[in-house]
Design a protein around this motif. Structure first.
Motif, PDB file in Angstrom:
ATOM      1  N   ASP A 241      29.063  47.131  50.543  1.00  0.00           N
ATOM      2  CA  ASP A 241      29.937  45.962  50.436  1.00  0.00           C
ATOM      3  C   ASP A 241      29.181  44.670  50.139  1.00  0.00           C
ATOM      4  OD1 ASP A 241      28.686  45.381  52.814  1.00  0.00           O
ATOM      5  OD2 ASP A 241      30.488  45.534  54.057  1.00  0.00           O
ATOM      6  N   ASP A 242      27.855  44.769  49.878  1.00  0.00           N
ATOM      7  CA  ASP A 242      27.070  43.568  49.606  1.00  0.00           C
ATOM      8  C   ASP A 242      26.542  43.506  48.178  1.00  0.00           C
ATOM      9  OD1 ASP A 242      25.248  45.624  49.743  1.00  0.00           O
ATOM     10  OD2 ASP A 242      23.827  44.581  51.050  1.00  0.00           O
ATOM     11  N   VAL A 243      27.135  44.296  47.280  1.00  0.00           N
ATOM     12  CA  VAL A 243      26.650  44.359  45.900  1.00  0.00           C
ATOM     13  C   VAL A 243      26.781  43.000  45.217  1.00  0.00           C
ATOM     14  CG1 VAL A 243      27.041  45.376  43.625  1.00  0.00           C
ATOM     15  CG2 VAL A 243      27.093  46.830  45.663  1.00  0.00           C
ATOM     16  N   PHE A 244      27.938  42.375  45.331  1.00  0.00           N
ATOM     17  CA  PHE A 244      28.151  41.099  44.652  1.00  0.00           C
ATOM     18  C   PHE A 244      27.249  40.014  45.227  1.00  0.00           C
ATOM     19  CE2 PHE A 244      32.837  42.053  43.311  1.00  0.00           C
ATOM     20  CZ  PHE A 244      32.393  43.158  42.604  1.00  0.00           C
ATOM     21  N   ARG A 245      27.036  40.044  46.533  1.00  0.00           N
ATOM     22  CA  ARG A 245      26.164  39.052  47.159  1.00  0.00           C
ATOM     23  C   ARG A 245      24.735  39.185  46.635  1.00  0.00           C
ATOM     24  NH1 ARG A 245      23.718  39.689  52.195  1.00  0.00           N
ATOM     25  NH2 ARG A 245      25.325  41.187  52.802  1.00  0.00           N
ATOM     26  N   THR A 246      24.245  40.427  46.527  1.00  0.00           N
ATOM     27  CA  THR A 246      22.894  40.651  46.014  1.00  0.00           C
ATOM     28  C   THR A 246      22.779  40.220  44.561  1.00  0.00           C
ATOM     29  OG1 THR A 246      22.602  42.517  47.533  1.00  0.00           O
ATOM     30  CG2 THR A 246      21.103  42.390  45.655  1.00  0.00           C
ATOM     31  N   VAL A 247      23.766  40.573  43.753  1.00  0.00           N
ATOM     32  CA  VAL A 247      23.762  40.171  42.344  1.00  0.00           C
ATOM     33  C   VAL A 247      23.725  38.654  42.226  1.00  0.00           C
ATOM     34  CG1 VAL A 247      25.197  40.076  40.261  1.00  0.00           C
ATOM     35  CG2 VAL A 247      24.876  42.249  41.448  1.00  0.00           C
TER      36      VAL A 247
ATOM     37  N   MET B 199      19.993  25.499  45.884  1.00  0.00           N
ATOM     38  CA  MET B 199      20.193  26.536  44.871  1.00  0.00           C
ATOM     39  C   MET B 199      21.681  26.852  44.749  1.00  0.00           C
ATOM     40  SD  MET B 199      18.554  30.379  44.748  1.00  0.00           S
ATOM     41  CE  MET B 199      19.261  30.847  46.336  1.00  0.00           C
ATOM     42  N   SER B 200      22.269  26.569  43.582  1.00  0.00           N
ATOM     43  CA  SER B 200      23.686  26.868  43.392  1.00  0.00           C
ATOM     44  C   SER B 200      23.862  28.359  43.141  1.00  0.00           C
ATOM     45  CB  SER B 200      24.236  26.072  42.212  1.00  0.00           C
ATOM     46  OG  SER B 200      23.572  26.422  41.013  1.00  0.00           O
ATOM     47  N   LEU B 201      24.906  28.914  43.706  1.00  0.00           N
ATOM     48  CA  LEU B 201      25.170  30.345  43.585  1.00  0.00           C
ATOM     49  C   LEU B 201      26.203  30.595  42.494  1.00  0.00           C
ATOM     50  CD1 LEU B 201      25.259  31.260  47.374  1.00  0.00           C
ATOM     51  CD2 LEU B 201      23.430  31.704  45.737  1.00  0.00           C
ATOM     52  N   PRO B 202      25.918  31.539  41.601  1.00  0.00           N
ATOM     53  CA  PRO B 202      26.835  31.784  40.482  1.00  0.00           C
ATOM     54  C   PRO B 202      28.157  32.388  40.938  1.00  0.00           C
ATOM     55  CG  PRO B 202      25.068  33.413  40.511  1.00  0.00           C
ATOM     56  CD  PRO B 202      24.718  32.386  41.535  1.00  0.00           C
ATOM     57  N   ARG B 203      29.165  32.119  40.137  1.00  0.00           N
ATOM     58  CA  ARG B 203      30.501  32.667  40.375  1.00  0.00           C
ATOM     59  C   ARG B 203      30.616  34.023  39.678  1.00  0.00           C
ATOM     60  NH1 ARG B 203      33.045  27.476  37.676  1.00  0.00           N
ATOM     61  NH2 ARG B 203      31.249  28.031  36.362  1.00  0.00           N
ATOM     62  N   ILE B 204      31.150  35.000  40.406  1.00  0.00           N
ATOM     63  CA  ILE B 204      31.187  36.385  39.932  1.00  0.00           C
ATOM     64  C   ILE B 204      32.547  36.730  39.349  1.00  0.00           C
ATOM     65  CG2 ILE B 204      31.015  38.816  40.620  1.00  0.00           C
ATOM     66  CD1 ILE B 204      28.357  37.504  40.806  1.00  0.00           C
ATOM     67  N   GLY B 205      32.525  37.368  38.174  1.00  0.00           N
ATOM     68  CA  GLY B 205      33.714  37.964  37.582  1.00  0.00           C
ATOM     69  C   GLY B 205      33.471  39.450  37.361  1.00  0.00           C
ATOM     70  N   VAL B 206      34.542  40.222  37.275  1.00  0.00           N
ATOM     71  CA  VAL B 206      34.430  41.674  37.113  1.00  0.00           C
ATOM     72  C   VAL B 206      35.307  42.128  35.948  1.00  0.00           C
ATOM     73  CG1 VAL B 206      34.784  43.936  38.203  1.00  0.00           C
ATOM     74  CG2 VAL B 206      34.014  41.982  39.581  1.00  0.00           C
TER      75      VAL B 206
ATOM     76  N   PRO C 226      33.624  37.703  47.573  1.00  0.00           N
ATOM     77  CA  PRO C 226      34.716  38.079  46.671  1.00  0.00           C
ATOM     78  C   PRO C 226      34.455  37.641  45.235  1.00  0.00           C
ATOM     79  CG  PRO C 226      35.338  36.178  47.977  1.00  0.00           C
ATOM     80  CD  PRO C 226      34.024  36.649  48.529  1.00  0.00           C
ATOM     81  N   ALA C 227      34.965  38.425  44.300  1.00  0.00           N
ATOM     82  CA  ALA C 227      34.904  38.034  42.895  1.00  0.00           C
ATOM     83  C   ALA C 227      35.893  36.907  42.654  1.00  0.00           C
ATOM     84  CB  ALA C 227      35.238  39.228  42.002  1.00  0.00           C
ATOM     85  N   ALA C 228      35.485  35.941  41.829  1.00  0.00           N
ATOM     86  CA  ALA C 228      36.395  34.854  41.492  1.00  0.00           C
ATOM     87  C   ALA C 228      37.562  35.357  40.651  1.00  0.00           C
ATOM     88  CB  ALA C 228      35.647  33.752  40.742  1.00  0.00           C
ATOM     89  N   ARG C 229      37.295  36.413  39.870  1.00  0.00           N
ATOM     90  CA  ARG C 229      38.350  36.966  39.022  1.00  0.00           C
ATOM     91  C   ARG C 229      37.990  38.387  38.620  1.00  0.00           C
ATOM     92  NH1 ARG C 229      40.703  33.871  33.646  1.00  0.00           N
ATOM     93  NH2 ARG C 229      42.549  35.158  33.310  1.00  0.00           N
ATOM     94  N   VAL C 230      38.976  39.259  38.629  1.00  0.00           N
ATOM     95  CA  VAL C 230      38.804  40.651  38.203  1.00  0.00           C
ATOM     96  C   VAL C 230      39.743  40.897  37.027  1.00  0.00           C
ATOM     97  CG1 VAL C 230      38.976  43.088  38.846  1.00  0.00           C
ATOM     98  CG2 VAL C 230      38.213  41.393  40.537  1.00  0.00           C
ATOM     99  N   VAL C 231      39.185  41.387  35.926  1.00  0.00           N
ATOM    100  CA  VAL C 231      39.968  41.667  34.719  1.00  0.00           C
ATOM    101  C   VAL C 231      39.975  43.169  34.483  1.00  0.00           C
ATOM    102  CG1 VAL C 231      40.176  41.323  32.228  1.00  0.00           C
ATOM    103  CG2 VAL C 231      39.432  39.438  33.693  1.00  0.00           C
TER     104      VAL C 231
ATOM    105  N   LEU D  15      20.213  37.310  43.046  1.00  0.00           N
ATOM    106  CA  LEU D  15      19.208  37.616  42.029  1.00  0.00           C
ATOM    107  C   LEU D  15      19.334  36.684  40.831  1.00  0.00           C
ATOM    108  CD1 LEU D  15      19.291  41.519  42.163  1.00  0.00           C
ATOM    109  CD2 LEU D  15      17.379  40.053  42.831  1.00  0.00           C
ATOM    110  N   PHE D  16      20.549  36.438  40.383  1.00  0.00           N
ATOM    111  CA  PHE D  16      20.724  35.536  39.249  1.00  0.00           C
ATOM    112  C   PHE D  16      20.404  34.091  39.629  1.00  0.00           C
ATOM    113  CE2 PHE D  16      23.216  38.986  37.276  1.00  0.00           C
ATOM    114  CZ  PHE D  16      22.710  38.920  35.982  1.00  0.00           C
ATOM    115  N   ALA D  17      20.711  33.707  40.854  1.00  0.00           N
ATOM    116  CA  ALA D  17      20.414  32.340  41.292  1.00  0.00           C
ATOM    117  C   ALA D  17      18.911  32.087  41.348  1.00  0.00           C
ATOM    118  CB  ALA D  17      21.047  32.086  42.658  1.00  0.00           C
ATOM    119  N   GLN D  18      18.131  33.128  41.634  1.00  0.00           N
ATOM    120  CA  GLN D  18      16.683  32.980  41.787  1.00  0.00           C
ATOM    121  C   GLN D  18      15.937  32.897  40.460  1.00  0.00           C
ATOM    122  OE1 GLN D  18      15.744  36.418  44.141  1.00  0.00           O
ATOM    123  NE2 GLN D  18      16.726  35.603  45.987  1.00  0.00           N
TER     124      GLN D  18
END
Length: 291
Positions: A96-102, A1-8, A33-38, A105-108
């Protein structure tokens, strides 16, 4: 299962420097960590920001949806991000686990389009208007819904490519409904996940000077843009009754009616009404598009 890359994406007007600094710190402390924060500055130069983020200062205030679209466009078109998390600049991630949970959920679920966070004040209380369903007795009840809160949420980038971005012309108010209805009509799911918490101070939407006008105008625009013709008068009629019953001041009610008339008379943007099967789907989810 590939895990999505997170941006903010975070939009600010520069009026909450301490809250913004705390939010950026909570983003940086996430265990994934987020891959990128804008960071988008709505009519603010962002010169005081020293955090390592992509800063986009705008010369004018584009409103909340317009400002967010600037950040979303950068991440969506970069090809580097699969999920975008948007956060209010006076919010705070207390775990501190919000991004990991997100990400999990999207990967599933590849048809998951939007995750709505639970918004809670400093005492952990969730206001009625922060619960995205008609029955608000239990803000901890997780499940599929028809709406989400703009203060804290996550979008699938493939969904954004299909549905488009925020309705920038709304400026403030009901932009979440317009995007949610488009997502549902395209077959995407909206999940309310109360374990994902954005801490946010208790505020009144009426603190914004044009709240009543924008609320009424945008509700009319929403109906004109997204509802099947037979449901437009039903939806607007229901909200006329509810607004009149809830009105606390004549000035507020007068401003609301001014916005309502503006919504009827002015262009609302392209019309693409939802399918009747979407109406039925929303009804089965507990909130038909007439309330």
């Amino acid at each position: 299962m590939s895990l999505p890359r997170i941006g903010v994406v975070i939009v600010t007007m520069g009026t909450r420097p301490r809250e913004l600094a705390a939010l950026l710190d909570s983003v940086e402390k996430q265990d994934v960590p987020a891959a990128r924060v804008v960071l988008v500055g709505n009519a603010t130069p962002l010169t005081e920001i020293t955090t390592d983020v992509t800063k986009i200062p705008l010369e004018q205030n584009l409103g909340c949806p317009g400002g967010r679209n600037v950040g979303l466009t950068v991440l969506r078109d970069s090809g580097e991000i699969d999920v975008v998390i948007e956060l209010d600049d006076d919010g705070l991630l207390i775990a501190d686990d919000v991004f990991r949970t997100v990400r999990q959920l999207f990967a599933q679920d590849p048809k998951l389009g939007i995750i709505g966070f639970r918004v809670a004040d400093e005492q952990g209380r969730t206001e009625r208007r922060w619960v995205p369903r008609l029955r608000v007795d239990d803000p901890m009840r997780r499940g599929l819904v028809t709406a989400f809160l703009g203060g804290g949420h996550a979008f699938s980038v493939p969904m954004l490519h299909q549905t488009g971005l925020w309705p920038a012309e709304f400026f403030f108010g009901h932009e979440e409904s317009d995007l949610a209805w488009r997502a549902l009509d395209a077959g995407w799911k909206i999940l309310y996940e109360p374990e994902l918490v954005l801490q946010h101070p208790r505020t009144s939407p009426a603190r914004h000077p044009a709240h009543y006008r924008f609320t009424a105008r945008n509700r009319v625009w929403l109906a004109r843009r997204r509802l099947p013709i037979p449901l437009v008068p039903v939806y607007l009629g229901a909200w006329i009754v509810l607004t009149t019953a809830r009105a606390r001041s004549l000035a507020g009610l007068k401003a609301w009616w001014g916005g309502f008339v503006e919504g009827v008379r002015t262009p609302c943007g392209p019309r693409k009404a939802m399918k009747w099967r979407t109406v039925w789907r929303m009804t089965r989810l507990g909130r038909p598009p007439i309330l």
